[in-house]
Design a protein around this motif. Structure first.
Motif, mmCIF file in Angstrom:
data_model
loop_
_atom_site.group_PDB
_atom_site.id
_atom_site.type_symbol
_atom_site.label_atom_id
_atom_site.label_comp_id
_atom_site.label_asym_id
_atom_site.label_seq_id
_atom_site.Cartn_x
_atom_site.Cartn_y
_atom_site.Cartn_z
ATOM 1 N N SER A 56 5.269 0.732 20.362
ATOM 2 C CA SER A 56 4.793 1.687 21.373
ATOM 3 C C SER A 56 4.768 3.107 20.819
ATOM 4 O O SER A 56 3.817 3.866 21.042
ATOM 5 N N ALA A 57 5.821 3.482 20.077
ATOM 6 C CA ALA A 57 5.856 4.813 19.463
ATOM 7 C C ALA A 57 4.742 4.971 18.448
ATOM 8 O O ALA A 57 4.141 6.055 18.324
ATOM 9 N N ALA A 58 4.413 3.900 17.718
ATOM 10 C CA ALA A 58 3.316 3.958 16.747
ATOM 11 C C ALA A 58 1.983 4.161 17.448
ATOM 12 O O ALA A 58 1.125 4.921 16.973
ATOM 13 N N ALA A 59 1.789 3.483 18.579
ATOM 14 C CA ALA A 59 0.544 3.660 19.334
ATOM 15 C C ALA A 59 0.408 5.095 19.817
ATOM 16 O O ALA A 59 -0.676 5.693 19.748
ATOM 17 N N LEU A 60 1.506 5.668 20.306
ATOM 18 C CA LEU A 60 1.474 7.050 20.794
ATOM 19 C C LEU A 60 1.191 8.022 19.658
ATOM 20 O O LEU A 60 0.398 8.966 19.818
ATOM 21 N N GLN A 61 1.810 7.797 18.505
ATOM 22 C CA GLN A 61 1.559 8.687 17.378
ATOM 23 C C GLN A 61 0.110 8.582 16.894
ATOM 24 O O GLN A 61 -0.483 9.577 16.477
ATOM 25 N N SER A 62 -0.466 7.399 16.957
ATOM 26 C CA SER A 62 -1.884 7.242 16.590
ATOM 27 C C SER A 62 -2.752 8.108 17.471
ATOM 28 O O SER A 62 -3.727 8.728 17.015
ATOM 29 N N SER A 63 -2.414 8.148 18.761
ATOM 30 C CA SER A 63 -3.174 8.964 19.705
ATOM 31 C C SER A 63 -2.942 10.449 19.469
ATOM 32 O O SER A 63 -3.886 11.250 19.459
ATOM 33 N N SER B 290 -10.340 10.572 12.352
ATOM 34 C CA SER B 290 -10.170 10.363 13.785
ATOM 35 C C SER B 290 -10.615 8.970 14.192
ATOM 36 O O SER B 290 -9.959 8.294 14.995
ATOM 37 N N GLN B 291 -11.739 8.502 13.643
ATOM 38 C CA GLN B 291 -12.232 7.161 13.953
ATOM 39 C C GLN B 291 -11.246 6.099 13.487
ATOM 40 O O GLN B 291 -11.004 5.105 14.181
ATOM 41 N N LYS B 292 -10.667 6.312 12.326
ATOM 42 C CA LYS B 292 -9.713 5.333 11.824
ATOM 43 C C LYS B 292 -8.421 5.336 12.637
ATOM 44 O O LYS B 292 -7.787 4.295 12.833
ATOM 45 N N LEU B 293 -8.039 6.495 13.144
ATOM 46 C CA LEU B 293 -6.876 6.572 14.015
ATOM 47 C C LEU B 293 -7.122 5.844 15.332
ATOM 48 O O LEU B 293 -6.192 5.267 15.908
ATOM 49 N N VAL B 294 -8.366 5.873 15.798
ATOM 50 C CA VAL B 294 -8.713 5.107 16.994
ATOM 51 C C VAL B 294 -8.491 3.617 16.746
ATOM 52 O O VAL B 294 -7.939 2.896 17.590
ATOM 53 N N VAL B 295 -8.914 3.154 15.581
ATOM 54 C CA VAL B 295 -8.721 1.744 15.219
ATOM 55 C C VAL B 295 -7.228 1.416 15.153
ATOM 56 O O VAL B 295 -6.773 0.382 15.667
ATOM 57 N N VAL B 296 -6.438 2.298 14.538
ATOM 58 C CA VAL B 296 -5.006 2.064 14.407
ATOM 59 C C VAL B 296 -4.333 2.071 15.774
ATOM 60 O O VAL B 296 -3.450 1.247 16.056
ATOM 61 N N GLU B 297 -4.736 3.001 16.629
ATOM 62 C CA GLU B 297 -4.173 3.045 17.978
ATOM 63 C C GLU B 297 -4.460 1.733 18.706
ATOM 64 O O GLU B 297 -3.579 1.149 19.347
ATOM 65 N N ILE C 203 -3.121 3.907 6.799
ATOM 66 C CA ILE C 203 -2.725 4.811 7.883
ATOM 67 C C ILE C 203 -1.819 4.074 8.863
ATOM 68 O O ILE C 203 -0.824 4.626 9.342
ATOM 69 N N GLN C 204 -2.152 2.831 9.164
ATOM 70 C CA GLN C 204 -1.331 2.053 10.095
ATOM 71 C C GLN C 204 0.083 1.872 9.562
ATOM 72 O O GLN C 204 1.059 1.950 10.318
ATOM 73 N N VAL C 205 0.215 1.624 8.264
ATOM 74 C CA VAL C 205 1.539 1.496 7.654
ATOM 75 C C VAL C 205 2.310 2.806 7.794
ATOM 76 O O VAL C 205 3.494 2.819 8.161
ATOM 77 N N LEU D 257 0.844 -1.199 0.000
ATOM 78 C CA LEU D 257 0.000 0.000 0.000
ATOM 79 C C LEU D 257 0.879 1.248 0.000
ATOM 80 O O LEU D 257 1.959 1.262 0.583
ATOM 81 N N THR D 258 0.406 2.288 -0.662
ATOM 82 C CA THR D 258 1.120 3.558 -0.620
ATOM 83 C C THR D 258 0.722 4.306 0.643
ATOM 84 O O THR D 258 -0.439 4.656 0.816
ATOM 85 N N PRO D 259 1.655 4.531 1.570
ATOM 86 C CA PRO D 259 1.298 5.211 2.821
ATOM 87 C C PRO D 259 0.838 6.645 2.554
ATOM 88 O O PRO D 259 1.419 7.340 1.716
ATOM 89 N N PRO D 260 -0.183 7.099 3.239
ATOM 90 C CA PRO D 260 -0.622 8.483 3.058
ATOM 91 C C PRO D 260 0.315 9.458 3.763
ATOM 92 O O PRO D 260 1.087 9.068 4.643
ATOM 93 N N ASP D 261 0.224 10.713 3.372
ATOM 94 C CA ASP D 261 0.953 11.785 4.044
ATOM 95 C C ASP D 261 0.243 12.078 5.363
ATOM 96 O O ASP D 261 -0.876 12.602 5.373
ATOM 97 N N LEU D 262 0.855 11.739 6.482
ATOM 98 C CA LEU D 262 0.211 11.923 7.786
ATOM 99 C C LEU D 262 -0.032 13.383 8.124
ATOM 100 O O LEU D 262 -0.841 13.688 8.997
ATOM 101 N N THR D 263 0.650 14.280 7.438
ATOM 102 C CA THR D 263 0.458 15.707 7.708
ATOM 103 C C THR D 263 -0.705 16.287 6.906
ATOM 104 O O THR D 263 -1.013 17.469 7.027
ATOM 105 N N ASN D 264 -1.352 15.456 6.091
ATOM 106 C CA ASN D 264 -2.432 15.939 5.229
ATOM 107 C C ASN D 264 -3.624 14.988 5.259
ATOM 108 O O ASN D 264 -4.328 14.823 4.259
ATOM 109 N N LEU D 265 -3.874 14.365 6.386
ATOM 110 C CA LEU D 265 -4.904 13.339 6.467
ATOM 111 C C LEU D 265 -6.313 13.886 6.283
ATOM 112 O O LEU D 265 -7.199 13.177 5.800
ATOM 113 N N ASP D 266 -6.548 15.123 6.657
ATOM 114 C CA ASP D 266 -7.897 15.684 6.533
ATOM 115 C C ASP D 266 -8.377 15.729 5.088
ATOM 116 O O ASP D 266 -9.583 15.774 4.834
#
Length: 480
Positions: free
Chosen positions: A265-272, A284-291, A210-212, A191-200
């Protein structure tokens, strides 16, 4: 900006100038070419130098890149690249990115990216990369996009340990192994990872993608507030050295090396943390799933460490699995308020057969009903009944359910194996395009509010601790 197109000889031909190559390509129409495309994402990497080479087997069956003296292409502002190879679209290729003084990476760590001897770079801003930074990726020329990330870099490093070198079998196995290390779904590294700074701006992106991206961001997140690591290159080099030497990553570390537990652990924190910077309720809902997935993966790693102090082996066996969430199509809820009428039906069990390893089909059952104050609805056990004291807003629906006790194949399902639930809903029974994730197995009801006038349809699925999801329950509905 369109990256330059460079032709790479596959038969030992001399590499001429760009103009000569362009002319040769247009005049020699009979000679086939294949394009390799992808993105360099560890944060978006801009102006990175990319070179691709075919992987060719020698007489002993050992695969290695057929390196050519060719001018690299530069990644674009969105991290994408394109490379043109002479020859048919068959076989596999190794793609490599390196950095120079003009290469930049967008900081994808919240709230900032620390740098040794320099000021921190805020989230979403560009930062320089040292000249030692590099990323590898590999893929099938017939069908695949080849992305370049820290995770694909580890996979290629792992594959290189094979007796066959970078053979298609070794690469495929290594990609699967790295996915298992980080609790990713099968095929996630493609999968092509999305730009986390432009998720909106990416409401259609899947939770898997997003998890990747967040797993890749974790490598840089370890630099923050950790004097042991002064750059992303230092973290990546440490993990790569572990994989190259032993075929695995240390589970909890020894105080010197990066541990898999540190990265998860760092990935979980970044998800939050990312949930605090996005505006879209969908994301936001998808980030909850990833966290939740990262937290569960961390728990799994801790459990494994209690049983053994060995690292994560470099086999293709699955130690943890997550299902493909590419069908997630959540959208923001709308607002409105009207007089309420209730219509509800009881949900039969939904199920799927979950297996460890490759098959991550759904495996749990859930009963669901729509409940409301003062209105009797016929339900059968084990649906929770509402009480007269409950007060449900006019523009809301109160859903209740009972956690399943068995899987579809008849195996028992303990509460400790249930991770939570996902409620999906919409204004059409065929298009349940909104969702809410519940990361707590003890929750057995949910108030969905701010519903507009009309008929709303609801269904629910169960998530287990291995990341498996049940099929959706039958649909219930309510008139708002």
């Amino acid at each position: 900006m369109l990256p330059a197109v460079v032709l790479l000889s596959g038969c030992g031909l001399d590499i001429s100038s760009d103009d000569d190559n362009t002319s040769a390509q247009s005049s020699t129409t009979a000679e086939p070419t294949v394009q390799i495309a992808g993105a360099a994402m560890k944060g978006v990497i801009q102006q990175g130098l990319v070179v691709a080479n075919r992987l060719i087997a020698d007489k002993d069956g050992y695969y290695a890149p057929q390196r050519q003296a060719a001018k690299p292409v530069l990644t674009a502002d969105d991290g994408s690249y394109e490379w043109q190879l002479r020859g048919k679209a068959e076989g596999w290729a190794l793609v490599e990115l390196t950095a120079d003084g003009g290469t930049r990476m967008i900081c994808d760590v919240v709230p900032q990216c620390d740098q040794a001897g320099a000021e921190p770079v805020p989230f979403g801003q560009a930062m320089a990369l040292d000249s030692n930074f590099s990323l590898l990726g590999a893929g099938d020329l017939r069908k695949e996009t080849v992305n370049l990330t820290p995770l694909t870099h580890l996979a290629v490093t792992l594959a290189e340990r094979s007796a066959e070198g970078l053979s298609p079998t070794a690469i495929s196995s290594a990609y699967t192994t790295v996915e298992n290390w980080f609790g990713l779904s099968a095929g996630a590294l493609r999968l092509t990872p999305p730009d986390l700074t432009n998720l909106d701006e990416m409401t259609g992106v899947t939770a898997d993608a997003i998890q990747v991206a967040i797993a890749n961001a974790a490598f840089l997140a370890l630099v923050n507030d950790n004097a042991q690591w002064d750059s992303i290159s230092a973290v990546l080099d440490d993990v790569t050295a572990q994989v190259s030497a032993t075929g695995h990553v240390s589970i909890t570390g020894d105080g010197t090396n990066v541990a898999l537990a540190d990265l998860v652990s760092a990935a979980a924190l970044q998800s939050s943390e990312l949930q605090n910077v996005v505006d879209s309720s969908v994301i936001s809902q998808k980030l909850v799933v990833v966290e939740y997935r990262n937290v569960q993966r961390f728990k799994t790693i801790a459990d494994v460490n209690e049983e053994s102090d060995t690292g994560v082996a470099d086999s293709g066996e699955t130690t943890d699995s997550s299902t493909d969430t590419s069908t997630d199509t959540s959208t923001d809820t709308s607002t409105g308020s009207t007089d309420e009428q209730v219509a509800g039906t009881t949900e039969p069990d939904t199920a799927g057969d979950a297996t460890s390893g490759g098959d991550t089909s759904t495996d749990t059952t859930t009963d669901e009903t729509v409940a409301d104050t003062g209105t009797d609805t016929e339900t059968s056990e084990p649906v929770t009944e509402t009480t007269p004291e409950e007060t449900v807003p006019a523009n809301a629906a109160l859903l209740s359910w009972t956690a399943p006790l068995t899987r579809e194949n008849g195996e028992s399902l303990a509460m400790g194996e249930i991770a939570g639930f996902e409620v999906v809903y919409g204004t059409s029974a065929e298009t349940l395009d909104q969702s809410l994730a519940i990361g707590d197995a003890s929750v057995d009801e949910l108030l969905v509010d701010e519903l507009t006038e009309g008929t709303w349809y609801f269904a629910i699925r169960t998530l287990d601790t291995d990341g498996n999801r049940s099929r959706l329950s039958d649909v219930v509905y309510k008139q708002i």
